[in-house]
Scaffold this active site. Sequence first.
Site, PDB file in Angstrom:
ATOM      1  N   ALA A  74       0.818  -1.219   0.000  1.00  0.00           N
ATOM      2  CA  ALA A  74       0.000   0.000   0.000  1.00  0.00           C
ATOM      3  C   ALA A  74       0.850   1.267   0.000  1.00  0.00           C
ATOM      4  O   ALA A  74       0.423   2.296  -0.515  1.00  0.00           O
ATOM      5  CB  ALA A  74      -0.956  -0.005   1.191  1.00  0.00           C
ATOM      6  N   THR A  75       2.050   1.211   0.551  1.00  0.00           N
ATOM      7  CA  THR A  75       2.918   2.394   0.509  1.00  0.00           C
ATOM      8  C   THR A  75       3.199   2.767  -0.940  1.00  0.00           C
ATOM      9  O   THR A  75       3.027   3.930  -1.342  1.00  0.00           O
ATOM     10  CB  THR A  75       4.248   2.118   1.253  1.00  0.00           C
ATOM     11  OG1 THR A  75       3.948   1.864   2.628  1.00  0.00           O
ATOM     12  CG2 THR A  75       5.202   3.292   1.144  1.00  0.00           C
ATOM     13  N   GLN A 182      -6.545  -1.030   5.304  1.00  0.00           N
ATOM     14  CA  GLN A 182      -7.162  -1.641   6.487  1.00  0.00           C
ATOM     15  C   GLN A 182      -8.576  -2.151   6.203  1.00  0.00           C
ATOM     16  O   GLN A 182      -9.112  -2.934   6.984  1.00  0.00           O
ATOM     17  CB  GLN A 182      -7.235  -0.629   7.639  1.00  0.00           C
ATOM     18  CG  GLN A 182      -5.879  -0.214   8.183  1.00  0.00           C
ATOM     19  CD  GLN A 182      -5.180  -1.332   8.951  1.00  0.00           C
ATOM     20  OE1 GLN A 182      -5.795  -2.328   9.343  1.00  0.00           O
ATOM     21  NE2 GLN A 182      -3.890  -1.179   9.161  1.00  0.00           N
ATOM     22  N   SER A 202      -3.179  -3.755   0.415  1.00  0.00           N
ATOM     23  CA  SER A 202      -1.962  -4.412   0.869  1.00  0.00           C
ATOM     24  C   SER A 202      -2.302  -5.836   1.305  1.00  0.00           C
ATOM     25  O   SER A 202      -3.214  -6.037   2.114  1.00  0.00           O
ATOM     26  CB  SER A 202      -1.383  -3.639   2.057  1.00  0.00           C
ATOM     27  OG  SER A 202      -0.238  -4.292   2.538  1.00  0.00           O
ATOM     28  N   ALA A 203      -1.574  -6.823   0.782  1.00  0.00           N
ATOM     29  CA  ALA A 203      -1.913  -8.221   1.090  1.00  0.00           C
ATOM     30  C   ALA A 203      -1.641  -8.571   2.553  1.00  0.00           C
ATOM     31  O   ALA A 203      -2.407  -9.331   3.162  1.00  0.00           O
ATOM     32  CB  ALA A 203      -1.131  -9.166   0.175  1.00  0.00           C
ATOM     33  N   HIS A 204      -0.569  -8.018   3.138  1.00  0.00           N
ATOM     34  CA  HIS A 204      -0.206  -8.475   4.487  1.00  0.00           C
ATOM     35  C   HIS A 204      -1.110  -7.929   5.590  1.00  0.00           C
ATOM     36  O   HIS A 204      -0.972  -8.321   6.743  1.00  0.00           O
ATOM     37  CB  HIS A 204       1.273  -8.183   4.785  1.00  0.00           C
ATOM     38  CG  HIS A 204       1.606  -6.763   5.147  1.00  0.00           C
ATOM     39  ND1 HIS A 204       1.675  -6.357   6.456  1.00  0.00           N
ATOM     40  CD2 HIS A 204       1.886  -5.686   4.391  1.00  0.00           C
ATOM     41  CE1 HIS A 204       2.022  -5.053   6.483  1.00  0.00           C
ATOM     42  NE2 HIS A 204       2.150  -4.638   5.242  1.00  0.00           N
ATOM     43  N   CYS A 328       8.360   6.658  20.148  1.00  0.00           N
ATOM     44  CA  CYS A 328       9.467   5.695  20.269  1.00  0.00           C
ATOM     45  C   CYS A 328       9.148   4.246  19.917  1.00  0.00           C
ATOM     46  O   CYS A 328       9.999   3.382  20.026  1.00  0.00           O
ATOM     47  CB  CYS A 328      10.068   5.694  21.666  1.00  0.00           C
ATOM     48  SG  CYS A 328      10.624   7.312  22.146  1.00  0.00           S
TER      49      CYS A 328
HETATM   50  C1  LIG Z   1      -0.201  -0.742   6.510  1.00  0.00           C
HETATM   51  C2  LIG Z   1      -0.787   0.448   5.841  1.00  0.00           C
HETATM   52  C3  LIG Z   1      -0.144   1.047   4.758  1.00  0.00           C
HETATM   53  C4  LIG Z   1       1.192   0.562   4.235  1.00  0.00           C
HETATM   54  O1  LIG Z   1       1.053  -0.672   3.619  1.00  0.00           O
HETATM   55  P1  LIG Z   1       2.349  -1.539   3.213  1.00  0.00           P
HETATM   56  O2  LIG Z   1       1.779  -2.612   2.356  1.00  0.00           O
HETATM   57  O3  LIG Z   1       2.898  -2.054   4.497  1.00  0.00           O
HETATM   58  O4  LIG Z   1       3.264  -0.645   2.485  1.00  0.00           O
HETATM   59  C5  LIG Z   1      -0.743   2.147   4.175  1.00  0.00           C
HETATM   60  N1  LIG Z   1      -1.917   2.617   4.627  1.00  0.00           N
HETATM   61  C6  LIG Z   1      -2.567   2.069   5.665  1.00  0.00           C
HETATM   62  C7  LIG Z   1      -3.866   2.623   6.104  1.00  0.00           C
HETATM   63  C8  LIG Z   1      -2.016   0.969   6.307  1.00  0.00           C
HETATM   64  O5  LIG Z   1      -2.657   0.439   7.350  1.00  0.00           O
END
Ligand SMILES: *Cc1c(COP(=O)(O)O)cnc(C)c1O
Length: 402
Positions: A74-75, A182, A202-204, A328
């Site tokens: 997703a990034t 999400q 994002s798959a993970h 932190c």
């Molecule tokens: C985790 C997340 C991302 C980033 O996703 P990655 O696949 O880890 O790069 C972006 N936006 C939201 C809302 C997320 O929860």
Amino acid sequence: MLKLPIYLDNHSTTPVDPRVLDAMLPYFNEKFGNAASRNHAFGWEAEAAVDQARAEIARLIHASAREIVFTSGATESNNLAIKGAAEAYKDRGDHIVTCVTEHHAVLDSCKSLERHGFKVTYLPVDRAGHLSLERLETALTDKTILISLMAANNEIGTLHPLKEIGRMARKRNIVFHSDAAQAVGKIPLDVEEAGIDLLSISAHKMYGPKGIGALYVRSKAPKVNLKPIIDGGGHERGLRSGTLNVPGIVGFGKACEIAREEMMPEAQQMIKLRERLKDGLLGRLDEVCVNGGGERLPGNMNLSFAYIEGESLMMALKDIALSTGSACTTASLEPSHVLRALGLDENLIHASIRFGLGRFNTEEEIDYTVGRVAEEVTRLRKLSPLYAAAQRAGRASAETVS
Ligand SMILES: *Cc1c(COP(=O)(O)O)cnc(C)c1O
């Protein structure tokens, strides 16, 4: 038997579902072909697997397979959507609208565009984390080319009214991007119905593997144009060059198939567990505040335990994996910009804990968590002179009232 530590940080990442892993395994060695190899069976086999996964991902969000562009997550999808649309539409205007509670991948992409001359409006939110549609409407100008607003917040679980936003964007011919990392696989999402032009996945975050994601890019009228941010061999209709991560894509597809079939009962189960957690903690502790309000992601609960430090609490709770809005603990080393945007008192930001429930959590784990959190919050508060003073003041005022 309860197995420790308990994982309650499913907004950070989720374990790969065993069914997803099984689907992926053959694609590491047995079926290792490059999906772009057009001249032999190894390539065709990989391409067929990619096609099938693409169709599954599209189906989950009511898109067409050709509208799915694979990315590393997703990034990258957020970067491609925001920078790619800004570049493609810069002749039409230079204004972008987003919100202060977005993920850093969205905020920082916007900041980067500001350095290149674009103007960005960061909409505020109310105490519950909701944005005002009137405010959004007044922010739009004839120079606005892009609205980027997330489907569900990764810290407080708040859902944005996508349909209303989509309608507003479409009426004015503005591209609408939504970071749905999400939301996809957790709540129903229909890009047609919501008028979404670009959607990050994002798959993970949905029981698939890390390092694979997608951007939905609308190709039906009104078609969306994007400029690629990665150039090369012209993969993914030229929008994202690079050899496809076939095992990752196969796992992503399987994760979407499972989500489509199981999302509704799973959401009910998540809500049940989340309410059990909340009621349990609110029943045993005073001075707990729920962060974010209204409709939220089924697996999300964000609480601030006044008079304690989230970090001290997490240290004491080594047997439970949680996350805090305090500083932190994240890569950025900053306290949560989301909780700050709610107008939450600095002490309450530092006292916040995010509970991220997922597919594999059990009632037994929730009950154990309630017991342990209540125990440790009580213990830490006993050490707090401020809590003792507040208790005395509370008792005194209760006496005056009665
Ligand atoms: C985790 C997340 C991302 C980033 O996703 P990655 O696949 O880890 O790069 C972006 N936006 C939201 C809302 C997320 O929860």
